[in-house]
Scaffold this active site. Structure first.
Site, PDB file in Angstrom:
ATOM      1  N   SER A  24      18.666  20.130   1.668  1.00 12.52           N
ATOM      2  CA  SER A  24      17.558  19.646   0.836  1.00 12.52           C
ATOM      3  C   SER A  24      17.830  19.845  -0.650  1.00 12.52           C
ATOM      4  O   SER A  24      17.002  19.493  -1.484  1.00 12.52           O
ATOM      5  CB  SER A  24      16.260  20.362   1.231  1.00 12.52           C
ATOM      6  OG  SER A  24      16.419  21.767   1.147  1.00 12.52           O
ATOM      7  N   ASN A 111      10.859  30.936   4.514  1.00 17.22           N
ATOM      8  CA  ASN A 111       9.623  30.245   4.904  1.00 17.22           C
ATOM      9  C   ASN A 111       8.470  30.533   3.942  1.00 17.22           C
ATOM     10  O   ASN A 111       7.747  29.620   3.546  1.00 17.22           O
ATOM     11  CB  ASN A 111       9.241  30.614   6.345  1.00 17.22           C
ATOM     12  CG  ASN A 111      10.296  30.174   7.341  1.00 17.22           C
ATOM     13  OD1 ASN A 111      11.193  29.413   6.984  1.00 17.22           O
ATOM     14  ND2 ASN A 111      10.210  30.649   8.566  1.00 17.22           N
ATOM     15  N   THR A 156     -20.453  -9.964  -9.428  1.00 21.60           N
ATOM     16  CA  THR A 156     -20.399  -9.543  -8.032  1.00 21.60           C
ATOM     17  C   THR A 156     -19.705 -10.691  -7.316  1.00 21.60           C
ATOM     18  O   THR A 156     -19.861 -11.854  -7.716  1.00 21.60           O
ATOM     19  CB  THR A 156     -21.802  -9.310  -7.431  1.00 21.60           C
ATOM     20  OG1 THR A 156     -22.532 -10.542  -7.492  1.00 21.60           O
ATOM     21  CG2 THR A 156     -22.579  -8.240  -8.200  1.00 21.60           C
ATOM     22  N   HIS A 157     -18.917 -10.369  -6.319  1.00 21.17           N
ATOM     23  CA  HIS A 157     -18.095 -11.388  -5.631  1.00 21.17           C
ATOM     24  C   HIS A 157     -17.165 -12.106  -6.612  1.00 21.17           C
ATOM     25  O   HIS A 157     -16.740 -13.235  -6.353  1.00 21.17           O
ATOM     26  CB  HIS A 157     -18.961 -12.431  -4.910  1.00 21.17           C
ATOM     27  CG  HIS A 157     -20.089 -11.847  -4.120  1.00 21.17           C
ATOM     28  ND1 HIS A 157     -20.012 -11.609  -2.773  1.00 21.17           N
ATOM     29  CD2 HIS A 157     -21.324 -11.418  -4.508  1.00 21.17           C
ATOM     30  CE1 HIS A 157     -21.156 -11.074  -2.343  1.00 21.17           C
ATOM     31  NE2 HIS A 157     -21.961 -10.937  -3.385  1.00 21.17           N
ATOM     32  N   SER A 278       9.196 -13.711 -20.421  1.00 21.07           N
ATOM     33  CA  SER A 278       9.896 -14.363 -19.333  1.00 21.07           C
ATOM     34  C   SER A 278      11.254 -14.815 -19.835  1.00 21.07           C
ATOM     35  O   SER A 278      11.390 -15.198 -20.987  1.00 21.07           O
ATOM     36  CB  SER A 278       9.090 -15.579 -18.860  1.00 21.07           C
ATOM     37  OG  SER A 278       9.934 -16.508 -18.204  1.00 21.07           O
ATOM     38  N   LYS A 284       5.461 -17.086 -22.190  1.00 22.84           N
ATOM     39  CA  LYS A 284       4.873 -16.078 -21.319  1.00 22.84           C
ATOM     40  C   LYS A 284       4.737 -14.707 -21.961  1.00 22.84           C
ATOM     41  O   LYS A 284       5.590 -14.248 -22.703  1.00 22.84           O
ATOM     42  CB  LYS A 284       5.734 -15.913 -20.063  1.00 22.84           C
ATOM     43  CG  LYS A 284       5.696 -17.112 -19.153  1.00 22.84           C
ATOM     44  CD  LYS A 284       4.433 -17.163 -18.330  1.00 22.84           C
ATOM     45  CE  LYS A 284       4.647 -16.403 -17.036  1.00 22.84           C
ATOM     46  NZ  LYS A 284       3.444 -16.470 -16.191  1.00 22.84           N
ATOM     47  N   ASN A 286       3.535 -11.326 -19.986  1.00 25.07           N
ATOM     48  CA  ASN A 286       3.099 -10.897 -18.648  1.00 25.07           C
ATOM     49  C   ASN A 286       2.593  -9.454 -18.638  1.00 25.07           C
ATOM     50  O   ASN A 286       3.139  -8.597 -19.331  1.00 25.07           O
ATOM     51  CB  ASN A 286       4.256 -11.037 -17.656  1.00 25.07           C
ATOM     52  CG  ASN A 286       4.628 -12.495 -17.413  1.00 25.07           C
ATOM     53  OD1 ASN A 286       3.757 -13.368 -17.416  1.00 25.07           O
ATOM     54  ND2 ASN A 286       5.905 -12.751 -17.227  1.00 25.07           N
ATOM     55  N   GLU A 291       0.534  -4.733 -13.382  1.00 23.04           N
ATOM     56  CA  GLU A 291       0.935  -5.103 -12.022  1.00 23.04           C
ATOM     57  C   GLU A 291       1.605  -3.935 -11.315  1.00 23.04           C
ATOM     58  O   GLU A 291       1.373  -3.680 -10.130  1.00 23.04           O
ATOM     59  CB  GLU A 291       1.892  -6.297 -12.066  1.00 23.04           C
ATOM     60  CG  GLU A 291       1.254  -7.568 -12.605  1.00 23.04           C
ATOM     61  CD  GLU A 291       2.307  -8.635 -12.875  1.00 23.04           C
ATOM     62  OE1 GLU A 291       2.733  -8.759 -14.056  1.00 23.04           O
ATOM     63  OE2 GLU A 291       2.718  -9.315 -11.927  1.00 23.04           O
ATOM     64  N   TYR A 318       6.459  27.873  11.062  1.00 21.26           N
ATOM     65  CA  TYR A 318       7.335  26.955  10.335  1.00 21.26           C
ATOM     66  C   TYR A 318       8.182  26.120  11.279  1.00 21.26           C
ATOM     67  O   TYR A 318       8.687  26.612  12.281  1.00 21.26           O
ATOM     68  CB  TYR A 318       8.261  27.755   9.390  1.00 21.26           C
ATOM     69  CG  TYR A 318       9.243  26.874   8.636  1.00 21.26           C
ATOM     70  CD1 TYR A 318       8.873  26.257   7.448  1.00 21.26           C
ATOM     71  CD2 TYR A 318      10.529  26.639   9.137  1.00 21.26           C
ATOM     72  CE1 TYR A 318       9.753  25.433   6.759  1.00 21.26           C
ATOM     73  CE2 TYR A 318      11.423  25.806   8.460  1.00 21.26           C
ATOM     74  CZ  TYR A 318      11.026  25.209   7.273  1.00 21.26           C
ATOM     75  OH  TYR A 318      11.898  24.397   6.597  1.00 21.26           O
ATOM     76  N   GLN A 323      10.355  20.407   5.764  1.00 20.75           N
ATOM     77  CA  GLN A 323      11.227  20.137   4.616  1.00 20.75           C
ATOM     78  C   GLN A 323      11.036  18.704   4.102  1.00 20.75           C
ATOM     79  O   GLN A 323      11.368  18.396   2.965  1.00 20.75           O
ATOM     80  CB  GLN A 323      12.685  20.376   5.024  1.00 20.75           C
ATOM     81  CG  GLN A 323      13.695  20.148   3.929  1.00 20.75           C
ATOM     82  CD  GLN A 323      15.066  20.679   4.302  1.00 20.75           C
ATOM     83  OE1 GLN A 323      15.297  21.879   4.280  1.00 20.75           O
ATOM     84  NE2 GLN A 323      15.975  19.786   4.678  1.00 20.75           N
ATOM     85  N   LYS A 326       8.659  17.491   0.596  1.00 17.83           N
ATOM     86  CA  LYS A 326       8.877  17.484  -0.855  1.00 17.83           C
ATOM     87  C   LYS A 326       9.118  16.117  -1.455  1.00 17.83           C
ATOM     88  O   LYS A 326       8.519  15.758  -2.477  1.00 17.83           O
ATOM     89  CB  LYS A 326      10.023  18.434  -1.207  1.00 17.83           C
ATOM     90  CG  LYS A 326       9.568  19.872  -1.171  1.00 17.83           C
ATOM     91  CD  LYS A 326      10.711  20.850  -1.109  1.00 17.83           C
ATOM     92  CE  LYS A 326      10.407  21.967  -0.139  1.00 17.83           C
ATOM     93  NZ  LYS A 326      10.558  21.605   1.295  1.00 17.83           N
TER      94      LYS A 326
END
Ligand code: ARG
Length: 459
Positions: A24, A111, A156-157, A278, A284, A286, A291, A318, A323, A326
């Site tokens: 690890s 441990n 709304t919606h 772009s 563009k 963006n 996003e 344990y 392990q 992490k």
């Protein structure tokens, strides 16, 4: 060759594949500082309890600082054969200080060591998340304060519903991130107990002082059950749950920024600093940061599901499965912090297009409810009848291709004869928002109270 930590029992060393699946160190080296802090606290306690000599403890504590500075300056040679950060540090300590290094692991196991290191690491991340959330809330507050009076459509919606204020909308996000902050604080309080001294699972026969190490490492108390101490990963799961909810909030907000910055909406202009262009379309600009923030929930919630799944079938105490905790938490933490910082930057830099917001606020018959409320208040119509009358007026306006305020008084009276000219006052968006003074409502006077409350809370 066999292992220098447990070679006594082994005639042969591990297969290369065994080493690859077992090691690890490639990721848990991120806990080097926590590991060394834990070992230094343990060494001091061993001396205080007469388990090792003061001079051995001093050598360990000094040597551990040397190892830490080697790691921090990039001079440390991490070894996969030594599996993890715990054995890498101990092996190097042996090279630096010799024989006393072999006494450090008295009354301790990897441990309880790994559980302690990981708690310290997660605790730091909870604190970083709290700062990130507070910074984002401050940025939202500044936007809310600037635009407490600006009107915009409320949806709304995703259909125009009623006019709201920009400040009110920004403050809705402040409330959401404030709940995240409070979850962070709860999680921190619950997780701040120390596993060190639980040893492998059963505790130890050495006369250790767990209060002392817990205190030295900033924990409130030692964990009460040694089996639980080495097998609990609730703190990591709570971190991931809190992060998931917060990432969901960030994602919703990011979605709004994507919509708002489109040419069709133009509610906001994002700064060049938080946009991209772009390679083919010269026009563009963006909203990539938004996003990507919107997408981060995928990996963060994925980490939550992954660790829940790892943990769900493990018997006490344990198991090596743990392990796998992490990398999930590291990745989620990195991306949550990044998303918080990017959102803060975007919010700070963005410009609300107030005239676009204002004309959008009055489009879509957004004050129809105000008209219905006026009919109730002024003509004492039952709300259901007022709703019906207003609906007919909306249909009339729609047929004429105009908005409600563009209808003539004659048009209005053709639907309900008792309507008078002062109806037109409630059809304006500014009057509409100003009238919504109920607690928590969108009226600038109410929004300013909330801004003041949060500014004080964050001061
Ligand atoms: N690298 C291990 C982990 O991350 C440390 C604990 C190992 N303990 C053991 N008994 N093998 O969980």
């Amino acid at each position: 060759s066999s292992n220098q930590m447990w070679g006594g029992r082994f005639a042969a060393g591990p297969d290369a594949i065994m080493e690859a699946i077992n090691a690890s160190i490639g990721f848990d080296k991120r806990m080097a500082a926590q590991d060394i802090a834990g070992s230094r606290a343990h060494a001091a306690m061993l001396a205080a309890q007469g388990i090792v000599t003061p001079s051995d403890a001093d050598a360990m504590r000094e040597g551990l600082l040397t190892v830490l500075s080697e790691i921090e300056t990039g001079q440390f040679a991490f070894s996969t054969a030594l599996e993890d950060i715990h054995m890498n540090v101990e092996a190097r300590l042996k090279e630096v200080i010799g024989e006393p290094a072999g006494r450090l692991h008295t009354g301790r196991s990897r441990n309880d060591q790994v559980a302690t290191d990981f708690r310290l690491w997660v605790r730091d991340q909870l604190d970083a998340a709290a700062s990130g959330l507070e910074a984002l809330m401050r940025a939202l507050l500044a936007q809310a304060e600037a635009g407490a009076d600006w009107v915009m459509p409320g949806f709304t919606h995703l259909q125009t519903a009623q006019p709201v204020t920009w400040g009110h909308h920004m403050m809705a996000y402040v409330e959401m991130f404030a709940r995240d902050l409070s979850r962070v604080q709860d999680a921190r309080r619950r997780m701040n107990e120390c596993p060190l001294g639980a040893a492998a699972l059963a505790g130890t026969s050495f006369p250790i002082d767990r209060e002392m190490t817990a205190k030295a490492l900033g924990f409130d108390r030692p964990m009460a059950n040694s089996l639980d101490a080495v097998s609990d990963r609730d703190f990591a799961l709570e971190f991931l749950s809190v992060a998931s909810i917060s990432a969901m909030h960030l994602s919703r907000m990011a979605e709004e920024l994507v919509i708002w910055s489109s040419a069709q909406f133009r509610f906001v202009t994002l700064s060049d600093r938080f946009s991209t262009g772009s390679s083919i379309m010269p026009q563009k600009k963006n909203p990539d940061a938004a996003e990507l923030i919107r997408a981060k929930i995928g990996r963060i919630f994925g980490a939550n599901v992954a660790l829940m799944t790892v943990m769900k079938g493990l018997p006490l105490a344990y198991s090596k499965d743990m392990q796998e905790d992490k990398e999930q938490v590291f990745d989620a933490a990195d991306n949550w912090m990044l998303a918080l910082a990017a959102m803060e930057g975007m919010v700070k830099d963005m410009t609300a297009n107030t005239s676009v917001l204002e004309s959008a606020a009055s489009a879509g018959f957004s004050t129809a409810t105000d008209l219905a409320d006026w009919l109730v208040r002024t003509l004492d119509l039952p709300f259901r009848e007022a709703h019906h009358v207003t609906g007919s007026l909306v249909a009339m306006a729609e047929k004429k291709g105009c908005d409600l305020p563009d209808l003539s008084l004659g048009d209005m009276q053709s639907v309900h004869a008792a309507i008078t000219a002062d109806v037109f006052e409630v059809l304006g968006v500014h009057n509409s928002v100003a009238s919504r003074t109920s607690y928590g409502g969108t009226a600038p006077v109410r929004v300013r109270e909330q801004i003041a409350r949060w500014k004080e809370a964050l001061a």
